[in-house]
Write a protein that holds these residues in place. Structure first.
Motif, PDB file in Angstrom:
ATOM      1  N   HIS A  59       0.830  -1.215   0.000  1.00 37.99           N
ATOM      2  CA  HIS A  59       0.000   0.000   0.000  1.00 37.99           C
ATOM      3  C   HIS A  59       0.861   1.260   0.000  1.00 37.99           C
ATOM      4  O   HIS A  59       0.606   2.204  -0.758  1.00 37.99           O
ATOM      5  CB  HIS A  59      -0.925  -0.005   1.213  1.00 37.99           C
ATOM      6  CG  HIS A  59      -1.842   1.164   1.266  1.00 37.99           C
ATOM      7  ND1 HIS A  59      -2.159   1.817   2.435  1.00 37.99           N
ATOM      8  CD2 HIS A  59      -2.496   1.846   0.282  1.00 37.99           C
ATOM      9  CE1 HIS A  59      -2.969   2.820   2.176  1.00 37.99           C
ATOM     10  NE2 HIS A  59      -3.191   2.858   0.885  1.00 37.99           N
ATOM     11  N   THR A  63       1.095   3.952  -2.990  1.00 37.12           N
ATOM     12  CA  THR A  63       0.771   5.360  -2.718  1.00 37.12           C
ATOM     13  C   THR A  63       1.877   6.275  -3.227  1.00 37.12           C
ATOM     14  O   THR A  63       1.612   7.298  -3.874  1.00 37.12           O
ATOM     15  CB  THR A  63       0.565   5.570  -1.203  1.00 37.12           C
ATOM     16  OG1 THR A  63      -0.522   4.761  -0.763  1.00 37.12           O
ATOM     17  CG2 THR A  63       0.262   7.028  -0.897  1.00 37.12           C
ATOM     18  N   ILE A 102      -2.721  11.540  -0.834  1.00 39.71           N
ATOM     19  CA  ILE A 102      -2.081  10.950   0.347  1.00 39.71           C
ATOM     20  C   ILE A 102      -3.052  10.932   1.521  1.00 39.71           C
ATOM     21  O   ILE A 102      -3.124   9.950   2.277  1.00 39.71           O
ATOM     22  CB  ILE A 102      -0.797  11.725   0.709  1.00 39.71           C
ATOM     23  CG1 ILE A 102       0.268  11.499  -0.378  1.00 39.71           C
ATOM     24  CG2 ILE A 102      -0.262  11.274   2.064  1.00 39.71           C
ATOM     25  CD1 ILE A 102       1.524  12.306  -0.190  1.00 39.71           C
ATOM     26  N   SER A 105      -5.531   8.217   0.886  1.00 41.94           N
ATOM     27  CA  SER A 105      -4.860   6.924   0.992  1.00 41.94           C
ATOM     28  C   SER A 105      -4.711   6.503   2.445  1.00 41.94           C
ATOM     29  O   SER A 105      -4.909   5.332   2.784  1.00 41.94           O
ATOM     30  CB  SER A 105      -3.483   7.003   0.317  1.00 41.94           C
ATOM     31  OG  SER A 105      -2.816   5.774   0.416  1.00 41.94           O
TER      32      SER A 105
END
Length: 312
Positions: A59, A63, A102, A105
């Protein structure tokens, strides 16, 4: 059989999901359910990561990759801009998009990582099974070397993920070498075999004596299904009596397994019979045969016992 030994089992970590017990080697990709720090496949040490750690790493990497792509588009717009205002807009928009991405995320990290875990478990199913089979081979090696405690502890971890009969039989083989105590972290439901297994019946007999609270519906269903085979085995009748006594934990068990209990009412210990009478009080219609047998047994053995008066 060799002399039984007293042991203290290694604590098994409690997890919400079985897959949380898995770890993958960063060097070779092998999976394991064991607690050891070295990989059974490549022998590397300190390279094992949990699936949650892997999902978090993927992840974070995704990202960063996506943020760089967005910012690269912003930079391209900056260099293609014809005016200072366009350049400013390109940079500000790029920073805003990256910051927003971000933020989102991080906010939805758990959902994204959960989806990654699901994909991993599906795509890596064969590799995970191969790794667990390697774990079983390692435990079997301990079993051959008469290291029964180490073998059982490994098989117990594997058993959370592989519930087949082979693992259950191997665990029962190990358990037959131990002195069982009520303070031990014993398992029962996870050991129920698919068919009649004498080793399981012997183990069940011991568990019924020291930890009857472990008996649930699945165990009682097994006893009912294989009753004739259990009764024909050594100590089988005692096992059935103990199972009937263990079924008196809750009233719903008494009603569901009333025929099993009814056949052994006369052989129940006093405290178990008293418990049965209390559960049956005012419930003649739910279990008439059992109720009548309990009443007759009380009249025969404890007719003048004040604790039994007025119960059935």
């Amino acid at each position: 059989m060799s002399k039984k030994i007293a042991v203290q089992f290694r604590k098994s970590a409690r997890t919400r999901h079985a897959y949380e017990r898995l770890r993958q080697c960063k060097s070779c990709g092998n999976y394991t359910a064991l607690w050891t720090d070295h990989c059974l496949q490549c022998g590397e040490t300190g390279q094992l990561r949990t699936l949650n750690e892997i999902a978090q790493s993927i992840h974070r990497r995704n990202t960063v990759r996506d943020a760089m792509i967005v910012f690269s588009i912003s930079l391209a717009a900056f260099f293609l801009a014809e005016t200072f205002a366009q350049m400013a807009i390109a940079i500000v928009a790029g920073i805003a998009f990256v910051a927003g991405y971000i933020f989102l995320s991080r906010r939805y990290a758990l959902a994204v990582e959960s989806r990654l875990l699901h994909q991993m478990l599906v795509t890596e199913n064969r590799a995970i099974r191969d790794g667990l089979l390697l774990d079983i081979e390692d435990a079997a090696g301990d079993l051959k070397a008469d290291e029964h405690k180490a073998a059982y502890e490994k098989l117990r971890e594997i058993g959370y993920l592989i519930t087949g009969n082979q693992v259950k039989v191997l665990k029962l083989m190990c358990l037959s070498h131990f002195i069982l105590r009520s303070d031990m972290d014993l398992e029962l439901s996870a050991l129920i075999p698919t068919g009649f297994e004498p080793d399981f019946v012997r183990y069940l007999n011991e568990v019924l004596k020291i930890s009857p609270q472990l008996v649930k519906r699945d165990t009682l269903n097994y006893v009912v299904k294989h009753r004739s085979s259990i009764e024909a085995s050594e100590g089988g009748r005692e096992t059935l009596i103990l199972a009937a006594g263990a079924a008196l934990r809750v009233k719903s068990y008494v009603v569901q397994y009333q025929h099993l209990i009814a056949d052994f009412v006369e052989e129940l210990p006093r405290e178990r019979l008293l418990r049965l009478c209390k559960l049956l009080q005012g419930s003649h219609d739910e279990a008439p045969e059992l109720y009548d047998k309990a009443r007759d047994t009380v009249k025969l053995k404890y007719d003048f016992d004040p604790e039994f008066q007025g119960l059935v």
